[in-house]
Design a protein around this motif. Structure first.
Motif, PDB file in Angstrom:
ATOM      1  N   ALA A  16      -0.837   5.787   1.061  1.00 47.95           N
ATOM      2  CA  ALA A  16       0.146   5.935   1.134  1.00 47.95           C
ATOM      3  C   ALA A  16       0.587   6.036   2.202  1.00 47.95           C
ATOM      4  O   ALA A  16       2.174   5.596   2.588  1.00 47.95           O
ATOM      5  N   LEU A  68       0.447  -1.336  -0.077  1.00 48.45           N
ATOM      6  CA  LEU A  68       0.393   0.258  -0.176  1.00 48.45           C
ATOM      7  C   LEU A  68       0.887   0.812   0.152  1.00 48.45           C
ATOM      8  O   LEU A  68       0.250   2.667  -0.403  1.00 48.45           O
ATOM      9  N   VAL A 125      -5.076   1.542  -5.867  1.00 45.14           N
ATOM     10  CA  VAL A 125      -5.373   2.962  -4.777  1.00 45.14           C
ATOM     11  C   VAL A 125      -5.037   2.200  -3.858  1.00 45.14           C
ATOM     12  O   VAL A 125      -4.517   2.124  -2.827  1.00 45.14           O
ATOM     13  N   ALA A 126      -5.723   0.626  -3.937  1.00 42.76           N
ATOM     14  CA  ALA A 126      -6.099  -0.338  -2.996  1.00 42.76           C
ATOM     15  C   ALA A 126      -4.889  -1.650  -3.090  1.00 42.76           C
ATOM     16  O   ALA A 126      -4.869  -1.509  -4.169  1.00 42.76           O
ATOM     17  N   SER A 161       0.670   2.932  -3.340  1.00 44.90           N
ATOM     18  CA  SER A 161      -0.978   3.797  -3.445  1.00 44.90           C
ATOM     19  C   SER A 161      -0.263   5.261  -4.125  1.00 44.90           C
ATOM     20  O   SER A 161       0.013   5.941  -3.278  1.00 44.90           O
ATOM     21  N   ASP A 187      -3.100   7.110  -3.590  1.00 45.94           N
ATOM     22  CA  ASP A 187      -3.750   8.219  -3.212  1.00 45.94           C
ATOM     23  C   ASP A 187      -2.808   8.273  -1.655  1.00 45.94           C
ATOM     24  O   ASP A 187      -2.148   7.519  -1.339  1.00 45.94           O
TER      25      ASP A 187
END
Lengths: 95, 286
Positions: free
Chosen positions: B155, B146, B222-223, B149, B151
């Protein structure tokens, strides 16, 4: 439980590079690996150090607290034990 | 206050002196001004609820652990997780104008998205350690991935959390070996805990709960897809289980449903304890 209580460990933490490890306290742990981890949890959570030593308390040999005079009498009248007792020779400029 | 105002400056320094006035609460959070999209909020709630519920469970050991040192270790882990939960739930709430407290204290059982593993009872110490072992080896590869990510909040949370979870897995590994290879009694209890806890591991790697397939299609980049974590999880736990001479039980998988808000009988009493103070004294601060 008391009969099987974990042994006691002394914890030493070095605050930063170049300094010595300093005794910070003691803790209980079943073995040396968990002693280091417990020390991390108890003594270094607020940025106190960069290195931890642990040693079982019963492995430390200590001086006898009753032997105060023989071991620790203040060196009165023995100024020659201090470096400042000696004067520097004239030729030595950077001492 | 400057160091010259008091005579303790040197003594304080030895113990990592912290100026209280310099501790800014907002720095404990990873956040931005931009609110989360509904999909990102849903995903942040999965992760945030996992962390919140596990933190609350671990808090149950405080004053009850086998030794004082272990009490502190479990409490520290719980506090790390609570920190992750706060950032994640704060972000999840930004999508709907709710605060972290709104989400923690004012949702009912069906509103929680945590997987069943995290609400499992503490049981004996072996149950707690097996649960920690599974949780930490799931969370570690999750936060590791993550960090990449797209995002920035997710992150940022992951970059902070991965280091803490790394320690949690080490703590669990150490205890798994000692319990499984310790005395007859500790091994018997560890085997029993594996039987009880391991069936809940499967749910962690399911993409399709809660329309997850659509959700993860929308959250590409993102995920982290839960199914992509099974392989790293198994690679992490395998050497420890081998050394501990344990076989993961495979006969039975729990049904799951936590991501849909369907929970076991254990979550409601946990929430009652978590939420009672905030609900009896709305707006109280401490």
């Amino acid at each position: 439980m008391t009969a099987e209580a974990w042994p006691l460990w002394e914890v030493f933490v070095r605050a930063s590079r170049g300094l010595s490890h300093v005794h910070v306290g003691s803790l209980h742990a079943p073995d040396e690996e968990l002693a280091v981890r417990n020390a991390r949890d108890l003594y270094t959570r607020r940025g106190e150090g960069v290195s931890i030593w642990v040693v079982r308390s019963d492995l430390i040999t200590a001086s006898d607290p009753d032997a105060k005079d023989a071991f620790f009498t203040a060196p009165e009248g023995k100024n020659f034990r201090h470096a400042t007792y000696y004067t520097a020779a004239e030729g030595v400029k950077h001492l | 206050m400057t160091d010259t105002d008091h005579g303790l400056a040197d003594a304080d320094t030895d113990h990592g002196h912290v100026e209280l006035s310099a501790v800014v609460l907002s720095e404990e959070f990873v956040s931005t001004d931009a609110p989360a999209s509904p999909e990102v909020a849903e995903y942040a709630m999965w992760l945030g609820d996992d962390a919140l519920i596990l933190a609350q469970r671990l808090g149950g050991w405080i004053t009850r652990a086998p030794e004082l040192e272990e009490d502190v270790a479990l409490a520290n882990i719980a506090l790390d997780l609570l920190g992750h939960a706060r950032s994640l739930l704060r972000y999840a709430g930004s999508a709907t104008g709710r605060t972290e407290d709104d989400l923690a204290y004012w949702r009912d059982e069906t509103g929680f998205r945590s997987a069943h593993l995290f609400e499992q009872p503490n049981g004996d110490f072996a149950h707690t350690i097996v649960r920690q072992f599974a949780a930490a080896h799931y969370l570690h590869p999750l936060y590791e991935r993550l960090r990449a990510s797209t995002d920035p909040v997710l992150a940022g949370v992951a970059a902070k959390a991965v280091k803490e979870v790394d320690y949690h897995r080490d703590h669990a590994d150490q205890w798994m070996l000692r319990l499984a290879l310790g005395t007859d009694e500790s091994r018997r209890r560890t085997l029993r805990a594996m039987e009880d806890v391991w069936p809940y591991v499967d749910e962690l790697f399911s993409d399709d709960a809660a329309g997850g397939d659509d959700l993860f299609a929308a959250l590409d980049g993102v995920a982290v897809r839960p199914s992509s974590l099974r392989e790293p999880f198994e690679a992490e736990v395998a050497p420890v289980l081998t050394e501990a001479q344990l076989e993961p039980p495979t006969a039975f998988h729990a049904a799951g449903g936590g991501r849909l808000g369907r929970h076991s009988e254990y979550l409601a009493p946990l929430l009652a304890e978590l939420q009672v103070l905030a609900r009896q004294h709305p707006g109280a601060s401490w």
